[in-house]
Design a protein around this motif. Structure first.
Motif, mmCIF file in Angstrom:
data_model
loop_
_atom_site.group_PDB
_atom_site.id
_atom_site.type_symbol
_atom_site.label_atom_id
_atom_site.label_comp_id
_atom_site.label_asym_id
_atom_site.label_seq_id
_atom_site.Cartn_x
_atom_site.Cartn_y
_atom_site.Cartn_z
ATOM 1 N N GLN A 1 34.579 -26.787 15.736
ATOM 2 C CA GLN A 1 33.897 -27.648 14.769
ATOM 3 C C GLN A 1 33.923 -29.078 15.311
ATOM 4 O O GLN A 1 34.426 -29.317 16.411
ATOM 5 C CB GLN A 1 34.600 -27.584 13.410
ATOM 6 N N THR B 1 29.838 -23.187 11.835
ATOM 7 C CA THR B 1 29.026 -24.067 11.007
ATOM 8 C C THR B 1 28.255 -23.258 9.976
ATOM 9 O O THR B 1 28.145 -22.030 10.095
ATOM 10 C CB THR B 1 28.046 -24.886 11.879
ATOM 11 N N TYR C 1 26.896 -29.248 10.758
ATOM 12 C CA TYR C 1 27.220 -29.910 12.025
ATOM 13 C C TYR C 1 25.985 -29.966 12.917
ATOM 14 O O TYR C 1 25.889 -29.212 13.895
ATOM 15 C CB TYR C 1 28.322 -29.145 12.753
#
Length: 247
Positions: A40, A113, A118
């Motif tokens: 992430q 995600t 993101y």
């Protein structure tokens, strides 16, 4: 039984998942050829290796990854929840994992995600991989088709793969549309017809997440090219030894 062993979030049955301790332990096993991990972005855009969108389960911190700067993430303890032995383990940056694994083991990097959570994630991960010329040592996987499409657009040379725990009738069409050469699929969906269909299209298949030795052997019997993703690489090794002894 010659199926490739993929260590899920590292050797995560023993060491805290997605930490350097788990990755090092996995790499110490000569039979581990792949490691799966989750990436992430921190608030300030650093690719960090962690599964959950929040810190609550696997660290002593709270809050969302995307709302926390890397400098603050580095202060978190990501090991003591597993055992006292791992107190002080940190949430690693992707850069640290890539540096440690380069030339030793291949990586299945999940772009973690949902929707547009993101938007810069694929580009940030690609940048780190290209810096180290590791394009042939990784695959990018995701549940999110948009992330895979973006990754393929930015880095057509890197293999991408859809993650799914189902077997829709149009699965092959979806993979073709996304340009995927890899499929990460819940192991209960795997059979000979799936493997035949995917192999005919040049798609590598990984079954997740298998910790039971009997199930491992059953899956291995379906096709020797089916990759097996497990929290317990030791169980994979035991299943391999048992299979060898029966020959």
């Amino acid at each position: 039984m010659s199926n490739l062993c993929v260590a899920h979030r590292g050797f995560s049955s023993t060491a805290p998942e997605n930490t350097m301790a788990a990755f090092r332990l996995a790499m110490e096993q000569p039979y581990v050829t792949w490691i799966e991990l989750d990436v992430q972005l921190s608030r300030d855009g650093v690719p960090v290796v962690i599964h959950d969108f929040s810190f609550n389960r696997t660290t002593n911190g709270e809050g969302l990854v995307r709302e926390t700067n890397w400098s603050d993430i580095q202060k978190l303890d990501a090991g003591s929840w597993k055992s006292k032995e791992y107190t002080g383990e940190r949430v690693p940056a992707l850069s640290e994992v890539l540096d440690s694994c380069k030339g030793k083991v291949r990586l299945n990097i999940e772009l973690k995600t949902q929707g547009d959570m993101y938007p810069g994630l694929p580009a940030a991960v690609i940048e780190e991989v290209r810096k180290r010329n590791m394009q042939d040592e990784v695959v990018f996987t995701s549940f999110e088709p948009a992330a895979l499409a973006e990754a393929k657009k930015l880095a057509p040379e890197i293999t991408t793969g859809l993650i799914i725990d189902a077997r829709p009738g149009d699965l092959l069409a979806r993979l073709r549309q996304l340009g995927c050469g890899f499929l990460s699929i819940g192991y209960t969906n795997v059979d000979k017809s799936l493997m035949r269909e995917m192999k005919n299209d040049g798609i590598q298949v990984m079954a997740w997440t298998v910790d039971d030795k009997t199930i491992m052997k059953r899956l291995a019997a379906i096709d020797p090219e089916l990759m097996l993703c497990t929290n317990r690489p030791d169980a994979w090794h035991q299943a391999l030894q048992k299979s060898s002894n029966q020959v």
